[in-house]
Motif scaffolding. Structure first.
Motif, mmCIF file in Angstrom:
data_model
loop_
_atom_site.group_PDB
_atom_site.id
_atom_site.type_symbol
_atom_site.label_atom_id
_atom_site.label_comp_id
_atom_site.label_asym_id
_atom_site.label_seq_id
_atom_site.Cartn_x
_atom_site.Cartn_y
_atom_site.Cartn_z
ATOM 1 N N SER B 7 33.660 0.741 78.873
ATOM 2 C CA SER B 7 33.199 -0.637 79.090
ATOM 3 C C SER B 7 33.845 -1.486 78.016
ATOM 4 C CB SER B 7 31.682 -0.725 78.966
ATOM 5 O OG SER B 7 31.088 0.153 79.886
ATOM 6 N N ILE B 8 34.482 -2.565 78.418
ATOM 7 C CA ILE B 8 35.228 -3.410 77.479
ATOM 8 C C ILE B 8 34.687 -4.837 77.545
ATOM 9 C CG2 ILE B 8 37.546 -4.196 76.806
ATOM 10 C CD1 ILE B 8 38.419 -1.737 78.795
ATOM 11 N N PHE B 9 34.386 -5.401 76.386
ATOM 12 C CA PHE B 9 33.894 -6.791 76.331
ATOM 13 C C PHE B 9 35.080 -7.738 76.527
ATOM 14 C CE2 PHE B 9 32.943 -10.712 73.950
ATOM 15 C CZ PHE B 9 31.711 -11.051 74.480
ATOM 16 N N GLU B 11 36.009 -11.909 77.166
ATOM 17 C CA GLU B 11 35.530 -13.293 77.303
ATOM 18 C C GLU B 11 35.883 -13.803 78.691
ATOM 19 O OE1 GLU B 11 36.111 -16.273 74.129
ATOM 20 O OE2 GLU B 11 36.993 -14.595 73.049
ATOM 21 N N ALA B 37 31.573 -6.925 85.617
ATOM 22 C CA ALA B 37 30.294 -7.641 85.732
ATOM 23 C C ALA B 37 30.474 -8.866 84.863
ATOM 24 C CB ALA B 37 29.170 -6.782 85.196
ATOM 25 N N ASP B 38 30.161 -10.034 85.373
ATOM 26 C CA ASP B 38 30.417 -11.207 84.539
ATOM 27 C C ASP B 38 29.300 -12.229 84.573
ATOM 28 O OD1 ASP B 38 31.158 -11.856 87.229
ATOM 29 O OD2 ASP B 38 32.141 -13.644 86.443
ATOM 30 N N THR B 39 29.270 -13.031 83.517
ATOM 31 C CA THR B 39 28.386 -14.189 83.447
ATOM 32 C C THR B 39 29.328 -15.364 83.227
ATOM 33 O OG1 THR B 39 28.192 -14.253 81.050
ATOM 34 C CG2 THR B 39 26.696 -12.771 82.204
ATOM 35 N N ASP B 41 30.002 -16.863 80.532
ATOM 36 C CA ASP B 41 30.793 -16.827 79.309
ATOM 37 C C ASP B 41 31.427 -15.486 78.941
ATOM 38 O OD1 ASP B 41 27.691 -17.327 78.344
ATOM 39 O OD2 ASP B 41 28.678 -15.786 77.159
ATOM 40 N N PHE B 42 30.960 -14.399 79.493
ATOM 41 C CA PHE B 42 31.635 -13.135 79.178
ATOM 42 C C PHE B 42 31.580 -12.196 80.378
ATOM 43 C CE2 PHE B 42 27.223 -12.271 78.183
ATOM 44 C CZ PHE B 42 27.037 -11.011 78.710
ATOM 45 N N ILE B 44 32.014 -7.752 81.469
ATOM 46 C CA ILE B 44 32.172 -6.375 81.023
ATOM 47 C C ILE B 44 33.120 -5.709 82.009
ATOM 48 C CG2 ILE B 44 31.030 -4.181 80.564
ATOM 49 C CD1 ILE B 44 28.434 -5.787 80.109
ATOM 50 N N ARG B 46 34.736 -2.509 83.384
ATOM 51 C CA ARG B 46 34.456 -1.063 83.376
ATOM 52 C C ARG B 46 35.619 -0.352 84.045
ATOM 53 N NH1 ARG B 46 28.953 -3.140 85.623
ATOM 54 N NH2 ARG B 46 27.794 -3.446 83.688
ATOM 55 N N GLY B 63 41.696 -4.361 68.651
ATOM 56 C CA GLY B 63 40.645 -5.347 68.397
ATOM 57 C C GLY B 63 39.627 -5.498 69.509
ATOM 58 N N ILE B 65 36.343 -4.548 71.846
ATOM 59 C CA ILE B 65 35.072 -3.844 71.707
ATOM 60 C C ILE B 65 34.906 -2.964 72.938
ATOM 61 C CG2 ILE B 65 32.578 -4.109 71.653
ATOM 62 C CD1 ILE B 65 32.916 -6.500 69.940
ATOM 63 N N ARG B 67 32.947 0.529 74.698
ATOM 64 C CA ARG B 67 31.867 1.504 74.657
ATOM 65 C C ARG B 67 32.126 2.570 75.710
ATOM 66 N NH1 ARG B 67 25.986 1.548 72.935
ATOM 67 N NH2 ARG B 67 26.858 0.227 71.329
#
Lengths: 431, 142
Positions: B7-9, B11, B37-39, B41-42, B44, B46, B63, B65, B67
């Motif tokens: 899972s990668i953050f 923007e 999966a998005d909102t 402002d950000f 995820i 997968r 750099g 993020i 998981r």
């Protein structure tokens, strides 16, 4: 045709005003010396109350700052017996920075008089209907203008803030003539009144707007939309509240009620007094207030003082529109916000201190955006989990500041850093 | 079977998604399955890749993020109603499905789906009890 509430003071010849100030300053320094805080401060600086014989000696007194007031919380600066104090007001500044100010009945009376001067300068008489939608409570805005309006004998509508629909209904039904609120709320009300098509049912003639900085452009816009004349007013809880200074019909700055509050402009670096016309930090000394008598209080506000002849006939010294702050305090929708408070919230929610505060003004209303860098520890695989963390920041900011912020989680290292330090504040407002 | 998902953050801004995907492409990493999966402002991102641990380190070095999460990879006959059977079985046994997304399949008779649940072992048991367990690693990481 200019009106005055207390012409003896508002139009006093300079020498008369100086003589009054000298006497009152001497007296209040002696009064303050009875408070252990001041005794200690003056003793430490080798200043005796007798050293202060006139306004010319003011420079001998040490400054006091907001930190001193915070350290003295709650009763450390109370200048009278508790039984003689009748009121408390407090700054909107929050945890760690709250300042509680005390008033005797005489202190309230002089504050009311200062606000009455502002209302009369804005054309108010006892025939007016004054609509106060500053907040009431610990905030000084509502109580100050309310008191002033009573003094003038106006019919006073203690509306307090919010509930725009009700504000407009009272305004149209009761025919309010003078509006008192923050400039951004006045602009919002103007928009709402136009949207509702009710502008022809509004009887306003003047507005007294303060508690936040606003531009000349914004003034003209409010004036044309509400068909009124808009007057600036300045004050701070530490000194009394709104009415420390007020604008006259000339609209070129605010007359300081210097029979109560001595104003100086200093160089914020050296602390040296600056002459009229030079820009620097505004410093106030209370010369009549007894319960919370501040001597040489550094406001952190930057402006210019002038003593030119004013077309309104007042001789009171004038301060310019505020030109900035010497610290990083932001005033957002009338609320004092220190970036450190926002940082505290972000850290308490588990994030790191990599954030950016972006303040803007959209349709004359301040917006507060907070960008926070995501961290590996706070990242989860689920949108819901992350949104919950975002909302936690929003909620904590709301309860601390009383403001709703838009919080956005951004990628690590995405916030601009200059010389390794994140650029924390971007204030896009044009004031 | 249980596999590791990255899972990668990311923007929710122009160009951010392509940056990550390009980074994977440059490193020669084949994306076997992906979803976002998005909102406002950000988001995820997968992804399922071969050697997930290595890819995670690679992205972190750049750099990002990242998981690693264990998810279920379920194979099923590529026929109408197959996914419904799987989800019905999980639902009937009170297994809460957080999300699902599909795999690229090289086998024309089979479909692969990633399913995220709270307790992978329990979900596998449920599927086994319903005779719905088929996947093998070879298919997924081919």
């Amino acid at each position: 045709m200019e009106n005055y509430y207390q012409p003896d003071m508002e139009r006093a010849p300079y020498e008369e005003m100086r003589a009054l100030q000298d006497a009152r300053l001497k007296e209040n320094v002696r009064h303050a010396y009875n408070i252990p805080f001041y005794k200690d401060l003056l003793d430490r600086n080798g200043v005796k109350p007798e050293d202060i014989q006139s306004v010319d000696d003011l420079y001998k007194l040490p400054f006091i700052t907001k930190d001193d007031l915070r350290d003295a919380y709650p009763y450390g600066l109370l200048g009278v017996q508790l039984s003689d104090a009748v009121r408390v007001q407090a700054t909107s500044g929050t945890t760690g920075r709250r300042v509680v100010a005390f008033y005797t009945q005489a202190d309230i009376d002089l504050w009311d008089e200062c606000c009455a001067r502002a209302i009369v300068a804005a054309g108010g008489t006892k025939d007016d209907i004054v609509h106060v939608c500053y907040g009431y409570g610990l905030f000084t805005g509502g109580p100050g203008l309310n008191g002033g309006s009573h003094r003038v004998g106006c019919l006073t509508l203690p509306m307090s803030s919010g509930n725009t629909e009700r504000q407009i209904q009272f305004m149209t039904d009761l025919k309010s003539t003078i509006l008192c609120c923050t400039p951004s709320y006045a602009a919002y009300l103007a928009e709402s009144i136009h949207e509702a098509g009710l502008i022809d049912q509004i009887s306003l003639k003047a507005g007294i707007f303060g508690a936040e900085a606003w531009s000349e452009e914004m003034r003209r816009d409010i004036e044309s939309k509400l068909r009124i004349k808009a007057y600036d007013i300045y004050g701070l809880t530490e000194i009394s509240g709104p009415g420390v200074s007020f604008e006259c019909s000339e609209q070129t700055g605010m007359h300081i009620n210097e029979d109560h509050f001595l104003a100086e402009i200093i160089d914020p670096q050296t602390g040296k007094q600056l002459p009229y016309g030079e820009k620097g930090e505004l410093v106030f000394t209370c010369i009549t207030k007894k319960a919370f008598p501040l001597l040489r209080y550094r406001t952190r506000d930057i402006c210019v003082l002038t003593r030119d002849k004013c077309s309104c006939g007042r001789t009171l010294v004038k301060m310019s529109r505020l030109m900035g702050r010497t610290d990083d305090m932001l005033i957002i929708r009338g609320v004092n916000v220190f970036p450190s408070q926002i940082e505290t919230v972000i850290i308490s929610c588990g994030f790191e201190a990599n954030y950016q505060i972006i303040v803007d003004r959209v349709n004359y209303t301040d917006s507060l955006d907070v960008h926070v860098e995501m961290t590996p520890d706070m990242f989860t695989d689920e949108v819901r989990g992350i949104e919950k963390k975002e909302n936690e920041i929003v909620e904590k900011l709301r309860s601390m500041l009383g403001l709703t912020a838009k919080v956005t989680l951004v990628a690590p290292k995405s916030i601009t850093r200059s010389e390794g330090k994140a650029v924390r504040i971007i204030d896009k407002r044009k004031i | 079977m249980i596999i590791k998902q990255l899972s990668i953050f990311v923007e929710n801004k122009m160009g951010k998604l392509v940056d990550v995907v390009e980074a994977l492409g440059k490193a020669g990493i084949d994306i076997r399955a992906q979803s976002i999966a998005d909102t406002s402002d950000f988001g995820i991102l997968r992804v399922i890749v071969t050697k997930p641990d290595e890819v995670a380190s690679l992205l972190r070095e750049q750099g990002y993020i990242v998981r690693l999460t264990d998810v279920l990879a379920v194979s099923m006959p590529d026929t109408p109603g197959s996914l419904a059977k799987v989800l019905r079985a999980l639902s009937d046994e009170n297994v809460d499905v957080e999300y699902t997304y599909a795999f690229v399949s090289h086998n024309k008779d089979k479909a692969y789906v990633v399913i995220r649940v709270e307790n992978n072992e329990h979900a596998l048991e449920v599927l086994a009890n319903h005779g719905l367990l088929f996947a093998d690693e070879e298919d997924i990481y081919k």
